[in-house]
Design an enzyme around this catalytic site. Structure first.
Site, short mmCIF file in Angstrom:
data_model
loop_
_atom_site.label_atom_id
_atom_site.label_comp_id
_atom_site.label_asym_id
_atom_site.label_seq_id
_atom_site.Cartn_x
_atom_site.Cartn_y
_atom_site.Cartn_z
CG HIS A 251 -0.77 -5.53 -8.13
ND1 HIS A 251 -0.63 -4.43 -7.33
CD2 HIS A 251 0.27 -6.36 -7.83
CE1 HIS A 251 0.44 -4.58 -6.56
NE2 HIS A 251 1.00 -5.74 -6.84
CG ASP B 107 1.79 -7.83 -1.71
OD1 ASP B 107 1.73 -9.05 -1.97
OD2 ASP B 107 2.50 -7.04 -2.37
CG HIS C 266 4.47 -5.13 -4.80
ND1 HIS C 266 4.63 -6.49 -4.59
CD2 HIS C 266 5.64 -4.68 -5.29
CE1 HIS C 266 5.85 -6.85 -4.96
NE2 HIS C 266 6.48 -5.76 -5.38
CG ASP D 183 5.27 -9.25 -1.50
OD1 ASP D 183 4.64 -8.93 -0.48
OD2 ASP D 183 4.82 -9.14 -2.65
#
Length: 367
Positions: free
Chosen positions: A139, A176, A178, A264
């Site tokens: 990120h 991931d 996200h 996740d």
């Protein structure tokens, strides 16, 4: 050649402080443990050891990235900000990116661990490698930290692979839950790096990760997003790999493949709303290995990202590492047969297939 593992205890000393999950405390928000804690990573490593798989892995020592290497991507002002917060012992890199005492030095070791992984694979010390590092990186943007990430580990490792090993075609695959916004931004206008992200649609960051974000300028066509609907499980993830990821890699023909490896997307993660399980990660790894064997002599570098269930991240990690190494241990996922694999909706659903179709159509644009 064996599978490598990069690990350092100091990764676990990055202090994210207190929070309510991921939300900073204060006012009516009661302090609790921060969700990005050492627990899931330590337990992942512990399961590798007690299962006996560690005996079959080649340990690779990380090194600290230099400031000059970090400046290949991050801005001087941002680096100065992280240093100040790290020296003070508290602060935030920008947005939900907590900084504790010595976090700057640990972040350098985290990025440098990815560099060491690249070198070990490119020098044929190992065939493939897993970098079990922290803090995560996908990120982080050039001028700010975001979503627990301080330095853009994979983006910096790509730049290291180009500078140190002369590579001209590198691919990154992010599984991931996200969106890998930081990695996407780093190479959005370039055609020498293919970036692919599978993630839960409009989760974090909510303003990025759409199918329409397909690169710009010279990089048009070289960024592919696969925003999966919430509730996507084993069937959807494997279908996305079969229909998007693997065909895109074959069209691009990379010399090295990176994976931003977050666990996740599992059905037991507190920050995700997907339904993957350990065999999902084993299946995605198997497909990636087959593509890497065909395209780039098996060169795979996996760098750890998210995954916030201390009890289940280790089983997803073990399945991934067993597949990478070709060694099956006696340890069996105790949550799988009687719970996760039999959850309703694990098969590919029509609305999930429709979402994957949109991303699959982009593969034809890769030259």
């Amino acid at each position: 050649m064996a599978t490598g593992l990069v690990w350092h205890e100091r990764y676990m000393w990055h202090d994210t402080g207190t929070a309510a999950g991921q939300i900073p405390t204060g006012g009516f928000v009661q302090p609790d443990s921060h969700v990005e804690s050492p627990a899931s990573k330590r337990r992942f490593r512990n399961l590798l050891e007690v299962s006996g798989l560690s005996d079959h892995l080649t340990p690779v020592k990380p090194r600290m990235a230099t400031e000059a290497e970090v400046l290949r991507h991050h801005t001087p002002d941002y680096i100065a900000h992280v240093k100040r917060c790290s020296d003070a012992g508290y602060g935030d890199g920008g947005e939900l990116a907590p900084i504790g005492k010595n976090s700057w030095e640990i972040a350098l070791l985290s990025a440098g661990g990815c560099f060491a992984g690249v070198d070990a694979v490119m020098n044929r010390q190992v065939r493939n490698i897993y970098v079990l590092n922290r803090p995560p990186g996908h990120h982080a943007e050039a001028d700010r930290g975001r979503g627990f990430c301080l330095l853009s580990n994979v983006a910096l490792a790509v730049l290291h692979a180009q500078a140190a090993h002369g590579l001209t075609r590198i691919a990154t695959v992010d599984w991931d839950v996200h969106h890998g916004n930081g990695t996407q931004k780093a190479f959005y206008g370039r055609r020498d790096v293919l970036t692919i992200s599978l993630h839960q649609d409009r989760y974090y960051p909510q303003e990025s990760g759409f199918v329409e974000e397909n690169g710009e300028g010279e990089g048009e066509g070289y960024n592919i997003n696969v925003p999966l609907p919430a509730g996507s499980g084993h069937g959807a993830y494997l279908s996305a790999f079969e229909r998007v990821v693997v065909p895109a890699l074959k069209a691009f023909k990379p010399e090295l493949i990176f994976v931003s490896s977050g666990f996740d997307g599992s059905a037991m993660d507190p920050l995700g709303r997907q339904m993957a399980y350990s065999e999902t990660y084993r299946g995605m790894t198997r497909q990636l290995m087959a593509a890497a064997d065909e395209l780039c002599d098996g060169r795979l570098v996996l760098c750890h990202e998210g995954g916030y269930s201390p009890i289940y991240v280790p089983w997803c990690g073990l399945a991934t590492m067993e597949e990478l190494s070709g060694v099956r241990t006696e340890a069996r996922d105790p949550y799988l047969a009687n719970y996760l694999a039999s959850l309703g909706g694990q098969e590919l659903q029509p609305h999930q297939a429709a979402a994957i179709d949109l991303s699959a159509a982009l593969v034809a644009k890769i030259g």
